[in-house]
Design a protein around this motif. Sequence first.
Motif, PDB file in Angstrom:
ATOM      1  N   GLY A 148      -3.441   6.327 -14.578  1.00 46.96           N
ATOM      2  CA  GLY A 148      -2.607   7.513 -14.730  1.00 46.96           C
ATOM      3  C   GLY A 148      -2.940   8.561 -13.684  1.00 46.96           C
ATOM      4  N   THR A 149      -4.241   8.738 -13.409  1.00 48.34           N
ATOM      5  CA  THR A 149      -4.659   9.680 -12.360  1.00 48.34           C
ATOM      6  C   THR A 149      -4.169   9.219 -10.991  1.00 48.34           C
ATOM      7  N   ALA A 150      -4.212   7.904 -10.759  1.00 44.98           N
ATOM      8  CA  ALA A 150      -3.723   7.360  -9.486  1.00 44.98           C
ATOM      9  C   ALA A 150      -2.229   7.601  -9.332  1.00 44.98           C
ATOM     10  N   TYR A 151      -1.468   7.460 -10.413  1.00 45.38           N
ATOM     11  CA  TYR A 151      -0.025   7.746 -10.348  1.00 45.38           C
ATOM     12  C   TYR A 151       0.208   9.190  -9.918  1.00 45.38           C
ATOM     13  N   LYS A 152      -0.610  10.095 -10.456  1.00 40.98           N
ATOM     14  CA  LYS A 152      -0.458  11.505 -10.112  1.00 40.98           C
ATOM     15  C   LYS A 152      -0.796  11.748  -8.634  1.00 40.98           C
ATOM     16  N   LEU A 153      -1.835  11.087  -8.144  1.00 41.65           N
ATOM     17  CA  LEU A 153      -2.183  11.210  -6.728  1.00 41.65           C
ATOM     18  C   LEU A 153      -1.056  10.678  -5.850  1.00 41.65           C
TER      19      LEU A 153
ATOM     20  N   GLU B  96       2.063  10.746  -6.475  1.00 38.90           N
ATOM     21  CA  GLU B  96       3.110  11.773  -6.444  1.00 38.90           C
ATOM     22  C   GLU B  96       2.807  12.815  -5.364  1.00 38.90           C
ATOM     23  N   TYR B  97       1.546  13.268  -5.327  1.00 35.55           N
ATOM     24  CA  TYR B  97       1.156  14.253  -4.319  1.00 35.55           C
ATOM     25  C   TYR B  97       1.309  13.682  -2.911  1.00 35.55           C
ATOM     26  N   PHE B  98       0.891  12.443  -2.706  1.00 31.16           N
ATOM     27  CA  PHE B  98       0.969  11.849  -1.374  1.00 31.16           C
ATOM     28  C   PHE B  98       2.427  11.724  -0.917  1.00 31.16           C
ATOM     29  N   GLU B  99       3.318  11.379  -1.843  1.00 31.34           N
ATOM     30  CA  GLU B  99       4.734  11.274  -1.491  1.00 31.34           C
ATOM     31  C   GLU B  99       5.292  12.643  -1.084  1.00 31.34           C
TER      32      GLU B  99
ATOM     33  N   PHE C  41       1.793  10.285   7.447  1.00 31.25           N
ATOM     34  CA  PHE C  41       0.569   9.488   7.280  1.00 31.25           C
ATOM     35  C   PHE C  41      -0.002   9.574   5.863  1.00 31.25           C
ATOM     36  N   PHE C  42       0.418  10.587   5.072  1.00 31.64           N
ATOM     37  CA  PHE C  42      -0.067  10.693   3.703  1.00 31.64           C
ATOM     38  C   PHE C  42       0.346   9.483   2.861  1.00 31.64           C
ATOM     39  N   LEU C  43       1.398   8.789   3.277  1.00 33.89           N
ATOM     40  CA  LEU C  43       1.816   7.599   2.529  1.00 33.89           C
ATOM     41  C   LEU C  43       0.759   6.508   2.565  1.00 33.89           C
ATOM     42  N   TYR C  44      -0.091   6.530   3.601  1.00 34.76           N
ATOM     43  CA  TYR C  44      -1.169   5.535   3.682  1.00 34.76           C
ATOM     44  C   TYR C  44      -2.083   5.623   2.472  1.00 34.76           C
ATOM     45  N   PHE C  45      -2.315   6.842   1.996  1.00 36.07           N
ATOM     46  CA  PHE C  45      -3.259   7.040   0.906  1.00 36.07           C
ATOM     47  C   PHE C  45      -2.755   6.463  -0.423  1.00 36.07           C
ATOM     48  N   LYS C  46      -1.442   6.177  -0.505  1.00 35.45           N
ATOM     49  CA  LYS C  46      -0.925   5.580  -1.739  1.00 35.45           C
ATOM     50  C   LYS C  46      -1.581   4.237  -2.013  1.00 35.45           C
ATOM     51  N   SER C  47      -1.900   3.508  -0.943  1.00 30.01           N
ATOM     52  CA  SER C  47      -2.485   2.175  -1.107  1.00 30.01           C
ATOM     53  C   SER C  47      -3.914   2.217  -1.637  1.00 30.01           C
ATOM     54  N   ILE C  48      -4.566   3.394  -1.530  1.00 27.82           N
ATOM     55  CA  ILE C  48      -5.942   3.511  -2.033  1.00 27.82           C
ATOM     56  C   ILE C  48      -6.020   4.558  -3.146  1.00 27.82           C
TER      57      ILE C  48
END
Length: 389
Positions: free
Chosen positions: A51-56, A58-61, A70-77
């Motif tokens: 759930g916390t990862a889902y929230k992160l 959202e922020y990266f998007e 480049f913030f989209l890269y962080f979605k994978s981690i």
Amino acid sequence: MSTSDSAAATSAMTAGRQPSHLLRTFVRLCWFLLGALFIFSGLIKLNDPIGTAYKLEEYFEVFAIDFAPFFLYFKSIARLLSITLSSLEVVLGVALLLRWNLRFTLWSLFALLVFFAFLTFYSAAFNKVTDCGCFGDFIKLKPWHSFFKDLFLLFLWAVVYFNQRFLRRVFAKGTLGTMYVTFALAVAVGIGVYALGHLPYFDFLPYKVGNDIGKLMQPSAPLRYKYIMEKGGTTQEFTEYPTDTLWKFKQMVALNPEDGPKITDFRVWEADQTDLTKEVLTGNKLLVVIQNVTKADRDRFPQINALLASVDSSKKDITPMIITSSSAGEFDVFRHEVNLPGKYYFADGTVLKSVVRSNPGFLVLKDGVVKGKFHYHDIPSRAKLEEML
């Protein structure tokens, strides 16, 4: 020195000590609150790291659109960052309460607080992410409430930082302190990793075991509204819609929103858009939730297929239903790759993420009441399902 002079001097010393004593007590209260709140916040997030990862995510998007792609890269981690940041909160909270390397700990806390304050202010000011996830799904905070919470924590930090002289005693020095902090880190990471590979220890979502989905889709009491109307530049509120047609409608606001439906977006449909929600909430159902085919774990499908085959002969008349948010074309290719039998249906992807924190995952329903939830690492047997029903 006369007796009167001595008494006056003693009185002056006592008066001088009194403010110092009150300040010391206040500083220690702030110190304890700051450490305890960081530990609590971290543990709540580690209870549901997905759930916390889902929230992160959202922020990266949002940041990818507003700042740089480049913030989209962080979605994978995002899941790794979820456990890392949450564990860091716990560790820093423990270190603060132990007063271990106090100056370094305080500056680390300050960096984390500034980071969180930026996120919450950005969410509130630009209405980007409406729930920061500060306390997971346990406590839902509106964006401005989240920001003011961070300001309060910064206030606690400032009180502690500028009055460290009252916190000179260290509860764990040297190697012992390092061992305590390392142990706290190991426990925090362990809690998060286990929840990641199974399900949250405590489920705060509407689809938790014991909840009646059908009932939660209905208001618990008749909803009452007020109507905000405007006429001639004047705004007025009405509890009943005015009959005067000169009043122009502006807004309708619920007076008792807490009595509204807790679930508003649960819906299941077939490929032709035929609504099956009522059927899903009737009888004994085993929902196999495959949120999306691109991220679904494929290694467990031999066991999943065996379970579906065994359920067909259950005396409890269990109906399996495969539900996904992927397109029909994508899912048709996927189900042939994993030899998944049976018809499949569709639901909103965000809803399925709330239904079960696992992809694939399982939900056991009896007339819409959640009897069980399972991660794909904990696939139940037919006997287990029958025992629940």
